[in-house]
Motif scaffolding. Structure first.
Motif, short mmCIF file in Angstrom:
data_model
loop_
_atom_site.label_atom_id
_atom_site.label_comp_id
_atom_site.label_asym_id
_atom_site.label_seq_id
_atom_site.Cartn_x
_atom_site.Cartn_y
_atom_site.Cartn_z
N ARG A 1 0.72 -1.16 0.04
CA ARG A 1 -0.03 -0.10 0.14
C ARG A 1 0.77 1.28 -0.06
O ARG A 1 1.96 1.32 0.48
CB ARG A 1 -0.87 0.18 1.31
CG ARG A 1 -2.05 -1.05 1.22
CD ARG A 1 -2.98 -1.03 2.38
NE ARG A 1 -4.17 -2.10 1.92
CZ ARG A 1 -4.32 -2.89 2.90
NH1 ARG A 1 -3.74 -2.88 3.86
NH2 ARG A 1 -5.30 -3.76 2.72
N PRO A 2 0.45 2.34 -0.35
CA PRO A 2 1.14 3.61 -0.58
C PRO A 2 1.43 4.50 0.63
O PRO A 2 2.11 5.49 0.48
CB PRO A 2 0.33 4.27 -1.75
CG PRO A 2 -0.93 3.86 -1.44
CD PRO A 2 -0.96 2.34 -1.00
N GLY A 3 0.76 4.28 1.88
CA GLY A 3 0.75 5.01 2.96
C GLY A 3 2.11 5.84 3.20
O GLY A 3 2.22 6.81 3.47
N LEU A 4 3.08 4.75 3.08
CA LEU A 4 4.50 5.29 3.93
C LEU A 4 4.92 6.40 2.84
O LEU A 4 5.63 7.24 3.10
CB LEU A 4 5.53 4.26 4.19
CG LEU A 4 5.48 3.09 5.20
CD1 LEU A 4 6.57 2.23 5.11
CD2 LEU A 4 5.49 3.97 6.47
N LEU A 5 5.01 6.13 1.70
CA LEU A 5 5.46 6.90 0.60
C LEU A 5 4.55 8.21 0.50
O LEU A 5 5.13 9.22 0.30
CB LEU A 5 5.29 6.34 -0.93
CG LEU A 5 6.24 5.02 -1.13
CD1 LEU A 5 6.15 4.27 -2.36
CD2 LEU A 5 7.60 5.18 -0.58
N LEU A 6 3.30 8.38 0.49
CA LEU A 6 2.59 9.33 0.87
C LEU A 6 2.75 10.14 1.99
O LEU A 6 2.64 11.30 1.90
CB LEU A 6 0.79 8.99 0.62
CG LEU A 6 0.52 8.17 -0.65
CD1 LEU A 6 -0.76 7.80 -0.41
CD2 LEU A 6 0.67 9.10 -1.85
N GLU A 7 3.07 9.56 3.01
CA GLU A 7 3.59 10.17 4.29
C GLU A 7 4.71 10.93 4.01
O GLU A 7 4.91 12.34 4.48
CB GLU A 7 3.73 9.18 5.45
CG GLU A 7 4.20 9.89 6.49
CD GLU A 7 4.69 8.97 7.97
OE1 GLU A 7 5.55 9.40 8.49
OE2 GLU A 7 4.09 7.64 7.73
N GLY B 1 2.45 6.80 -7.10
CA GLY B 1 2.69 7.68 -8.30
C GLY B 1 4.24 7.90 -8.17
O GLY B 1 4.62 8.95 -8.90
N ALA B 2 5.04 7.07 -7.36
CA ALA B 2 6.43 7.30 -7.63
C ALA B 2 7.06 6.56 -8.69
O ALA B 2 6.45 5.57 -9.21
CB ALA B 2 7.17 7.07 -6.22
N ARG B 3 8.36 6.45 -8.90
CA ARG B 3 9.04 5.93 -10.04
C ARG B 3 9.66 4.72 -9.33
O ARG B 3 10.83 4.88 -8.59
CB ARG B 3 10.20 6.46 -10.77
CG ARG B 3 9.64 7.63 -11.44
CD ARG B 3 10.58 8.57 -12.22
NE ARG B 3 11.91 8.02 -12.22
CZ ARG B 3 13.00 8.67 -12.13
NH1 ARG B 3 13.06 9.95 -11.86
NH2 ARG B 3 13.96 8.17 -12.46
N PRO B 4 9.31 3.44 -9.57
CA PRO B 4 10.11 2.22 -8.94
C PRO B 4 11.45 1.91 -9.63
O PRO B 4 11.43 1.80 -10.84
CB PRO B 4 9.01 0.89 -9.23
CG PRO B 4 8.08 1.48 -10.27
CD PRO B 4 8.22 3.07 -10.61
#
Length: 187
Positions: free
Chosen positions: A105-111, A140-143
């Motif tokens: 899930r994206p939560g850490l990256l969104l934080e 929405g980041a670049r892996p």
């Protein structure tokens, strides 16, 4: 100097990973070249953040004080090389807790994006697992993928699941040191 952000996974990217979890300072062993790579990113003008699942907390394998001590050692090692980690975001939950912060899930990256007040569209998230790739895409980041840690297993899973096409747009490097070099070379 630029003011760009890069996000790193911890276990398998910065330090050696273990299926038994990293539970103590003795078990936290940097991958050769990773600490220097973080320092080089800092010197090149990148702001460095870490996003890491730490379900060992929920499983009772170690306490928050030990996790903080491991992260303090990581910061000290990077600072000794002249670099800086500006933020370490971690998910303390187990896989069945249903939180939004546990990768994939994206939560850490969104934080992290909120804390740095940035859009993630051009931000690389360097990881070693399918969950890292999925979290990057969901946020929405670049892996970016490294072969260290679970990276080789991740590449094999992508091949087995017929997702080779999905991984073609993902830069793949042997380790964080090589990924950092490639990222710095884009400046």
């Amino acid at each position: 100097m630029t003011d760009r952000l890069v996000i790193l996974d911890r276990d398998g990217v910065i330090n050696q990973d273990s299926d038994d979890y990293i539970k103590s300072l003795d078990e936290w062993i940097p991958i050769p070249g990773s600490i220097e790579a973080i320092a080089r990113l800092s010197h090149a003008g990148f702001r460095v953040a870490v996003a890491t699942n730490q379900s060992g907390l929920a499983r009772g394998l170690f306490k928050l004080e030990m996790l903080n001590a491991i992260h303090q050692r990581l910061r000290e090692r990077v600072e000794a090389e002249g670099g800086r980690i500006e933020l370490i975001a971690f998910c303390p939950h187990g896989p069945d807790d249903g939180c939004d912060c546990r990768k994939p899930r994206p939560g850490l990256l969104l934080e992290i994006a909120a804390r740095f007040d940035v859009e993630l569209a051009s931000v690389p998230f360097i990881g070693d697992s399918l969950g890292d790739i999925q979290a990057a895409r969901a946020a929405g980041a670049r892996p970016w993928l490294v072969r260290s840690g679970k990276g080789e297993r991740t590449l094999e899973r992508l091949r087995e699941q017929g997702m080779d096409n999905e991984s073609r747009d993902i830069p793949i490097y042997p380790d964080l040191n090589a990924a950092a070099t490639a990222l710095i070379d884009t400046l």
